[in-house]
Design a protein around this motif. Structure first.
Motif, mmCIF file in Angstrom:
data_model
loop_
_atom_site.group_PDB
_atom_site.id
_atom_site.type_symbol
_atom_site.label_atom_id
_atom_site.label_comp_id
_atom_site.label_asym_id
_atom_site.label_seq_id
_atom_site.Cartn_x
_atom_site.Cartn_y
_atom_site.Cartn_z
ATOM 1 N N LYS A 86 0.856 -1.189 0.000
ATOM 2 C CA LYS A 86 0.000 0.000 0.000
ATOM 3 C C LYS A 86 0.890 1.237 0.000
ATOM 4 O O LYS A 86 1.094 1.871 1.039
ATOM 5 C CB LYS A 86 -0.910 0.000 1.230
ATOM 6 C CG LYS A 86 -1.873 -1.174 1.252
ATOM 7 C CD LYS A 86 -2.783 -1.113 2.439
ATOM 8 C CE LYS A 86 -3.759 -2.282 2.361
ATOM 9 N NZ LYS A 86 -4.746 -2.227 3.421
ATOM 10 N N PRO A 87 1.428 1.594 -1.159
ATOM 11 C CA PRO A 87 2.421 2.676 -1.191
ATOM 12 C C PRO A 87 1.905 4.024 -0.700
ATOM 13 O O PRO A 87 2.632 4.726 0.010
ATOM 14 C CB PRO A 87 2.855 2.737 -2.655
ATOM 15 C CG PRO A 87 1.791 2.042 -3.422
ATOM 16 C CD PRO A 87 1.195 1.037 -2.486
ATOM 17 N N ALA A 88 0.691 4.412 -1.029
ATOM 18 C CA ALA A 88 0.192 5.725 -0.606
ATOM 19 C C ALA A 88 0.116 5.791 0.921
ATOM 20 O O ALA A 88 0.550 6.776 1.534
ATOM 21 C CB ALA A 88 -1.173 6.007 -1.223
ATOM 22 N N LYS A 89 -0.408 4.757 1.528
ATOM 23 C CA LYS A 89 -0.548 4.712 2.980
ATOM 24 C C LYS A 89 0.830 4.669 3.650
ATOM 25 O O LYS A 89 1.081 5.387 4.615
ATOM 26 C CB LYS A 89 -1.380 3.488 3.373
ATOM 27 C CG LYS A 89 -1.710 3.417 4.835
ATOM 28 C CD LYS A 89 -2.649 2.241 5.092
ATOM 29 C CE LYS A 89 -3.026 2.144 6.557
ATOM 30 N NZ LYS A 89 -3.953 1.030 6.786
ATOM 31 N N LYS A 90 1.732 3.858 3.130
ATOM 32 C CA LYS A 90 3.066 3.724 3.720
ATOM 33 C C LYS A 90 3.886 5.001 3.559
ATOM 34 O O LYS A 90 4.582 5.411 4.493
ATOM 35 C CB LYS A 90 3.799 2.529 3.117
ATOM 36 C CG LYS A 90 3.242 1.205 3.582
ATOM 37 C CD LYS A 90 4.001 0.038 2.988
ATOM 38 C CE LYS A 90 3.472 -1.285 3.533
ATOM 39 N NZ LYS A 90 4.214 -2.419 2.973
ATOM 40 N N MET A 91 3.795 5.643 2.396
ATOM 41 C CA MET A 91 4.525 6.900 2.205
ATOM 42 C C MET A 91 4.020 7.953 3.188
ATOM 43 O O MET A 91 4.814 8.683 3.783
ATOM 44 C CB MET A 91 4.366 7.415 0.767
ATOM 45 C CG MET A 91 5.197 6.676 -0.244
ATOM 46 S SD MET A 91 5.125 7.423 -1.891
ATOM 47 C CE MET A 91 3.458 7.063 -2.377
#
Length: 104
Positions: A86-91
């Protein structure tokens, strides 16, 4: 409001562990957040994290994955490679900004 100790600091977080106050963020704290989710930070990672922080301050909300990709020139596929799952959440988590709207 829950609080926790990360990188030797007491910080306020929401129920999902995101910083309650983005102004409390430091790069040391971001590095520790990354470590907690298993991300080894490189200069590419930091470029994205710094963009999220700048864009959040300018726009008043966390940028979407598409916005991150178009504004940084980094393909979405690469975002998934750098921040798997989940790149958006992790970023957003590492950058100390709220979870993007629409993220579950």
């Amino acid at each position: 409001m829950p609080s926790t100790t990360i990188a030797g600091r007491q910080i306020d977080v929401n129920e999902e562990g995101f910083l309650s106050n983005p102004d409390d963020w430091t790069e040391e704290l971001g590095a520790e957040f990354a470590r907690l989710i298993g991300v080894d930070m490189s200069e590419e990672h930091w470029k994205l994290v710094r963009f999220l922080r700048q864009d959040y301050k300018a726009m008043g909300e966390t940028p979407t994955l598409r916005r991150v990709s178009t504004q940084t020139g980094m393909p979405v596929k690469q975002l998934f490679t750098l921040f798997p799952g989940k790149p958006a959440k992790k970023m957003a988590y590492v950058a100390g900004v709220p979870k993007p709207k629409g993220c579950v």
